[in-house]
Write a protein that holds these residues in place. Structure first.
Motif, PDB file in Angstrom:
ATOM      1  N   MET A   1       0.845  -1.181   0.000  1.00 22.64           N
ATOM      2  CA  MET A   1       0.000   0.000   0.000  1.00 22.64           C
ATOM      3  C   MET A   1       0.878   1.227   0.000  1.00 22.64           C
ATOM      4  O   MET A   1       1.823   1.321   0.756  1.00 22.64           O
ATOM      5  N   THR A   2       0.606   2.171  -0.846  1.00 27.97           N
ATOM      6  CA  THR A   2       1.382   3.399  -0.877  1.00 27.97           C
ATOM      7  C   THR A   2       0.604   4.507  -0.196  1.00 27.97           C
ATOM      8  O   THR A   2      -0.616   4.556  -0.249  1.00 27.97           O
ATOM      9  N   THR A   3       1.342   5.388   0.449  1.00 30.40           N
ATOM     10  CA  THR A   3       0.717   6.519   1.111  1.00 30.40           C
ATOM     11  C   THR A   3       0.780   7.709   0.183  1.00 30.40           C
ATOM     12  O   THR A   3       1.841   8.120  -0.243  1.00 30.40           O
ATOM     13  N   ARG A  36       6.667   9.989   3.283  1.00 30.80           N
ATOM     14  CA  ARG A  36       6.756  11.248   2.540  1.00 30.80           C
ATOM     15  C   ARG A  36       7.203  12.387   3.461  1.00 30.80           C
ATOM     16  O   ARG A  36       7.984  13.242   3.055  1.00 30.80           O
ATOM     17  N   ARG A  37       6.698  12.431   4.682  1.00 30.06           N
ATOM     18  CA  ARG A  37       7.136  13.453   5.639  1.00 30.06           C
ATOM     19  C   ARG A  37       8.625  13.285   5.919  1.00 30.06           C
ATOM     20  O   ARG A  37       9.385  14.245   5.957  1.00 30.06           O
ATOM     21  N   ARG A  38       9.054  12.045   6.131  1.00 33.66           N
ATOM     22  CA  ARG A  38      10.476  11.781   6.385  1.00 33.66           C
ATOM     23  C   ARG A  38      11.332  12.223   5.189  1.00 33.66           C
ATOM     24  O   ARG A  38      12.403  12.779   5.362  1.00 33.66           O
ATOM     25  N   LEU A  77      10.629  10.532  -3.595  1.00 33.15           N
ATOM     26  CA  LEU A  77      10.261  11.910  -3.270  1.00 33.15           C
ATOM     27  C   LEU A  77      11.480  12.683  -2.781  1.00 33.15           C
ATOM     28  O   LEU A  77      11.693  13.826  -3.174  1.00 33.15           O
ATOM     29  N   TYR A  78      12.299  12.062  -1.929  1.00 32.18           N
ATOM     30  CA  TYR A  78      13.519  12.715  -1.451  1.00 32.18           C
ATOM     31  C   TYR A  78      14.385  13.154  -2.633  1.00 32.18           C
ATOM     32  O   TYR A  78      14.812  14.303  -2.707  1.00 32.18           O
ATOM     33  N   ASP A  79      14.651  12.223  -3.553  1.00 35.28           N
ATOM     34  CA  ASP A  79      15.495  12.542  -4.714  1.00 35.28           C
ATOM     35  C   ASP A  79      14.885  13.679  -5.531  1.00 35.28           C
ATOM     36  O   ASP A  79      15.583  14.614  -5.934  1.00 35.28           O
TER      37      ASP A  79
END
Length: 174
Positions: A1-3, A36-38, A77-79
């Protein structure tokens, strides 16, 4: 599951329920952070380091990836945010300068980095609703910025959103 980021992004929990480490009332443990927050937090650390030192991105990236909790981050997302915000820094600063009350070079480096992330997401992450992009930047400012820095970040990004996402903002504001 993806957030996915939604206005009720609670790390994958149902709307209205915030996950916590303990789950009991009065539990003082920190809430569980979404990947995603991290990712945004780690991107913030990297951009902050880049603003202060001007070091090569590969060196900063390698150092950031060694930090605690990086393995729990959304690496894509970080990249996207880390490299994208730095590569687009001049354009992002131009957008921010139109809506800030001072030059970006006069901002605290942490708030500058947070604003870069927020502006980058508004400009390039169309899959993230504009209110979520602003809220995520505000949350970063609450965690890492000065006492009232989150208010400044909110105001600047709210005004920038009108330029970067005019249709979405108009539809939301009626």
């Amino acid at each position: 599951m993806t957030t996915k980021d939604t206005p009720q992004d609670n790390g994958g929990a149902p709307a209205g329920k915030r996950p916590s480490a303990g789950g009991k009332p009065g539990d003082k443990r920190a809430p569980v952070k979404s990947p995603r927050r991290r990712a945004r937090e780690h991107a913030l650390q990297g951009i902050y380091q880049w603003l202060l030192t001007g070091d090569e991105l590969a060196v900063i990236d390698a150092h950031t990836r060694e930090q605690d909790g990086f393995d729990k981050s959304d690496r894509k997302l970080y990249d996207k945010v880390f490299y994208g915000a730095v590569e687009d820094a001049a354009e992002l600063d131009a957008v921010l300068a139109r809506h800030a009350d001072r030059k970006t070079t006069e901002l605290s480096p942490i708030e500058h980095a947070i604003l870069m992330i927020g502006a980058f997401e508004l400009k390039h992450c169309i899959d993230v609703p504009y209110k979520v992009a602003i809220n995520e930047a505000v949350e970063l400012a609450k965690s890492f910025g000065g006492t009232d820095g989150h208010k400044y970040v909110n105001g600047v990004l709210d005004r920038a959103a009108v330029d970067l996402r005019p249709v979405e903002v108009k539809a939301a504001r009626g």
